[in-house]
Motif scaffolding. Sequence first.
Motif, PDB file in Angstrom:
ATOM      1  N   LEU A 113      43.034  39.700  28.888  1.00 36.45           N
ATOM      2  CA  LEU A 113      43.468  40.857  29.907  1.00 36.45           C
ATOM      3  C   LEU A 113      44.964  40.523  29.235  1.00 36.45           C
ATOM      4  O   LEU A 113      45.723  39.755  29.090  1.00 36.45           O
ATOM      5  CB  LEU A 113      43.813  39.957  30.484  1.00 36.45           C
ATOM      6  CG  LEU A 113      42.525  40.427  31.828  1.00 36.45           C
ATOM      7  CD1 LEU A 113      43.100  39.882  33.072  1.00 36.45           C
ATOM      8  CD2 LEU A 113      43.248  41.810  32.013  1.00 36.45           C
ATOM      9  N   PHE A 118      45.929  48.094  35.631  1.00 39.92           N
ATOM     10  CA  PHE A 118      44.794  47.211  36.101  1.00 39.92           C
ATOM     11  C   PHE A 118      44.533  47.452  37.313  1.00 39.92           C
ATOM     12  O   PHE A 118      43.262  47.544  37.094  1.00 39.92           O
ATOM     13  CB  PHE A 118      45.700  46.268  36.126  1.00 39.92           C
ATOM     14  CG  PHE A 118      44.839  45.137  36.992  1.00 39.92           C
ATOM     15  CD1 PHE A 118      44.114  44.322  35.427  1.00 39.92           C
ATOM     16  CD2 PHE A 118      45.533  44.641  38.076  1.00 39.92           C
ATOM     17  CE1 PHE A 118      43.483  43.602  35.968  1.00 39.92           C
ATOM     18  CE2 PHE A 118      44.607  44.011  38.405  1.00 39.92           C
ATOM     19  CZ  PHE A 118      43.166  42.658  37.844  1.00 39.92           C
ATOM     20  N   LYS A 164      35.435  35.959  34.350  1.00 39.15           N
ATOM     21  CA  LYS A 164      36.202  37.563  34.539  1.00 39.15           C
ATOM     22  C   LYS A 164      37.235  37.620  35.872  1.00 39.15           C
ATOM     23  O   LYS A 164      38.199  37.964  35.695  1.00 39.15           O
ATOM     24  CB  LYS A 164      35.158  38.829  34.445  1.00 39.15           C
ATOM     25  CG  LYS A 164      35.951  39.765  34.150  1.00 39.15           C
ATOM     26  CD  LYS A 164      34.754  40.806  34.545  1.00 39.15           C
ATOM     27  CE  LYS A 164      34.774  40.824  35.920  1.00 39.15           C
ATOM     28  NZ  LYS A 164      33.184  42.184  36.625  1.00 39.15           N
ATOM     29  N   ARG A 165      35.921  37.019  36.690  1.00 36.81           N
ATOM     30  CA  ARG A 165      37.233  37.080  38.408  1.00 36.81           C
ATOM     31  C   ARG A 165      37.935  36.202  38.608  1.00 36.81           C
ATOM     32  O   ARG A 165      38.647  36.843  39.215  1.00 36.81           O
ATOM     33  CB  ARG A 165      35.567  36.661  39.844  1.00 36.81           C
ATOM     34  CG  ARG A 165      34.555  38.073  39.250  1.00 36.81           C
ATOM     35  CD  ARG A 165      34.319  38.385  40.840  1.00 36.81           C
ATOM     36  NE  ARG A 165      33.562  39.903  40.700  1.00 36.81           N
ATOM     37  CZ  ARG A 165      32.251  38.888  41.455  1.00 36.81           C
ATOM     38  NH1 ARG A 165      31.825  38.278  41.421  1.00 36.81           N
ATOM     39  NH2 ARG A 165      31.600  40.479  41.090  1.00 36.81           N
ATOM     40  N   LEU A 199      40.152  35.974  36.026  1.00 27.92           N
ATOM     41  CA  LEU A 199      41.303  36.435  35.114  1.00 27.92           C
ATOM     42  C   LEU A 199      41.379  37.710  35.878  1.00 27.92           C
ATOM     43  O   LEU A 199      42.823  37.851  36.126  1.00 27.92           O
ATOM     44  CB  LEU A 199      40.192  37.101  34.245  1.00 27.92           C
ATOM     45  CG  LEU A 199      40.790  35.661  33.036  1.00 27.92           C
ATOM     46  CD1 LEU A 199      39.864  36.517  31.555  1.00 27.92           C
ATOM     47  CD2 LEU A 199      42.336  35.759  31.982  1.00 27.92           C
ATOM     48  N   VAL A 200      40.701  38.435  36.700  1.00 29.08           N
ATOM     49  CA  VAL A 200      41.136  39.800  37.502  1.00 29.08           C
ATOM     50  C   VAL A 200      41.717  39.080  38.612  1.00 29.08           C
ATOM     51  O   VAL A 200      43.235  39.705  38.972  1.00 29.08           O
ATOM     52  CB  VAL A 200      40.058  40.223  38.065  1.00 29.08           C
ATOM     53  CG1 VAL A 200      40.426  41.296  38.987  1.00 29.08           C
ATOM     54  CG2 VAL A 200      39.294  40.731  37.293  1.00 29.08           C
ATOM     55  N   LEU A 244      44.234  36.337  38.535  1.00 27.42           N
ATOM     56  CA  LEU A 244      45.601  36.532  38.110  1.00 27.42           C
ATOM     57  C   LEU A 244      45.964  37.138  38.398  1.00 27.42           C
ATOM     58  O   LEU A 244      47.465  37.381  38.272  1.00 27.42           O
ATOM     59  CB  LEU A 244      45.325  35.153  36.688  1.00 27.42           C
ATOM     60  CG  LEU A 244      45.108  33.529  36.582  1.00 27.42           C
ATOM     61  CD1 LEU A 244      44.197  32.875  35.654  1.00 27.42           C
ATOM     62  CD2 LEU A 244      46.255  33.496  37.740  1.00 27.42           C
ATOM     63  N   MET A 245      45.138  38.224  37.115  1.00 31.45           N
ATOM     64  CA  MET A 245      46.261  39.428  37.770  1.00 31.45           C
ATOM     65  C   MET A 245      46.231  40.657  38.292  1.00 31.45           C
ATOM     66  O   MET A 245      48.098  40.733  38.648  1.00 31.45           O
ATOM     67  CB  MET A 245      45.695  40.362  36.255  1.00 31.45           C
ATOM     68  CG  MET A 245      45.656  41.206  35.142  1.00 31.45           C
ATOM     69  SD  MET A 245      47.543  40.959  34.477  1.00 31.45           S
ATOM     70  CE  MET A 245      48.059  42.151  33.720  1.00 31.45           C
TER      71      MET A 245
END
Lengths: 310, 428
Positions: A50, A244, B7-8, B10-11, B13-14
């Motif tokens: 990311l 995003f 991945k979730r 990270l998503v 967090l983002m």
Amino acid sequence: MGPLLTSQKKRNENLLNLFIQQVLNGLAVGSAYGMFAMSFGLIFATMGILNVAHGTIATFGAIAALTVVENWGFSFFPALLIAILTGAAIGIVTDRLAFQPLRARANTLGYLITSIGVWIVLIALGETALDHQIKTFPPDLLSWPRLVTTNIYLAPGQIWLMIIGPISVVALYLVLTRTPIGTMIRAVGFSDVWSRISGVSSTVVILSTVGISAGLAGIVGYLSSIAFDNVSVPLGEGLLLKGFAAVVVGGFGDVRGAFLGGIIIGVTEVLGAQYVSGDFRDVITFGLLILFLLFRPEGIFGEIKFGAAR
Amino acid sequence: MVGRSKKRVLVGLMTAAALSVSMFVGVGSVSAATEKEGGRCDKEGDLSTGYALICEKKGTTLTWVNKTLPKGTYKVGSEMLLSGAAAFAGVPMNKGVEKAVAEINASGFLGKGAKIELITRDSAGKADLALAAVNEFVANKVSGIICCALSSIAGAISQVAANNQTPVIIDAAVLPGLAKPPYIHRTVIMTGAKNGVQWQSAQAMVKAIKAKTVAIPETSDNQGMVADAVMYKEAVTAAGATNVISIKTQAADTDLSGAASQIIAANPELVIPAMLGGPASRLVKALRDRGYKGRIVGNYGLSDQTNFAIAGASLAGVVMPVTFNPAKPINKLGRDIVKWWKSENGGALPSAYPGMGYTAAWYLAIAMKNSGDGSPANVAKALNKIGRMDSVYGTVRFNKGQIELARTAKPIFLEWQADATQKEWNGK
């Protein structure tokens, strides 16, 4: 027809024209979000990174193009090439310097933290390059095509976003599905381990992915900065946030989904600002993101399993 | 491999990061004042010579004082917008602060061997960075803090410093009610006050063109700009406008085409952006590109030359009220600032921002000098005793910590010309 009816008809026409105008504005900004989402999502899908610095790479595409336009009189298309090359170069250099050393340790959170570090460095460099100011391209850089009617106006930059956006989706989709390098990229995205067993070179995949992705970010930065009269570091940060959201809405695993997500975000936020309130522009965008995370986390087009190329 | 759960995370967090980001803009002639020390200095004109730095309230009168600080280094914190969307204002403001500090140190203004050590931190207009800067300044026991250009964060940040008994000079934020003595003072002239110069400029234009429909686009996540929008609405309504349209934008909006389309659809005779200079100039360009031919009145933020680099000749005809006219400074301090800025910037005229930083720094320095020891508590006391001082705006006074012009001045309305110059608006 009485004057009252004529007046009502005129009012309805004006409302329809405004709606069309705002949908077109939304499609233009949505194309920018969509292209950025494709480039951002490609790196994540293939390498599991990311990369929050990706928006600033887009800004650098715009800065480089502005530099050659102002100093050497480059025209629109040569400057576009410079934006692509600059984005790709910065993407590859940052990958080699910042992300490659981490690959042996394969710490996914480490990638995110490293990308934040890269982001901060690039922001500082970008602010210095722009002398902390918002800049714009000379108005004579791009004077065509311009859509001007009595009620509808689209600036050349907006039109180019709407032209190059769909072209880039098709081109990227074809590269990923019809070319050997695309097959390798998808293979790594599906399973890094099995790809390596099959003889796929991870270095080639990484460099190709980063080059394509960051080059596309350079295009978005360049076109957006023309369309929105805004060469600045915050331009890239805005693209990052909305890009995003677009990736989440459209799905990480498919470039078509990412682009469609961008279009949905762009049109929704412009219409939201027009018919609800500008106060809720971001609320609508990120509300949409939260709804997708809750009810369709794989996005519109679904996703593939992600691999981290090493 | 990055698993689905990772991945979730990270998503998530983002997403959290994305959401938090999305919620979020001379006194200096230093001659000795001894000849007037102890005398009265409350008459208009007393301060015209440029050394009226130390005019202190004593009861109901103002008296000259001339204390000095012991030899040593005295820290001053400076929270500036050196990057981000409002850097166009923050960078020149910071140069004004640095110029003032350089003058203060070079002249020995604070006392023999007494110097200011300036600690500058870039907050980029973000509340967390501004808060970290103020906490750092407090921990460093600074004599005072110059800060807070953005209204959206000025209230909270200045209060943190005040809670730690550290005086704050707000250099640019225009939200009403920010000045709160003894610790919080403000050196930006409130152009957006009712009947202030912005009010007058809006009314003058409504009357000049007999405008009935007025659009007021505002940056709705900047409280200072929201307050300006409310003031503009009242001003234009009082002047005869019958249809006032409010359009909301956000500080981080990169695309203003939607807002421009909205304005044009409303077909106003007059547009008054309650926005900072950068976004306002981009909006002006978007409007002119789309064929808007009506009048536009801005605030002093639009007067900066950097706006012409953004909007070019689209700015022609835009009128803005200013408290400092760089083409016609009203005193020696103003002329000195213009001369210095031109020499450093290839002959370009300064905007209001360098003078704002310069005034804030000198105001704090005067209090430091009069405090006797440079401690934050005594600097705060000294700030509250400053009655008048000379500035680029002419003589100013302080009312409950808020700077005001000491004289009733004719408002200055400048108008952008197509050749990047500005002339006084002729009222038409």
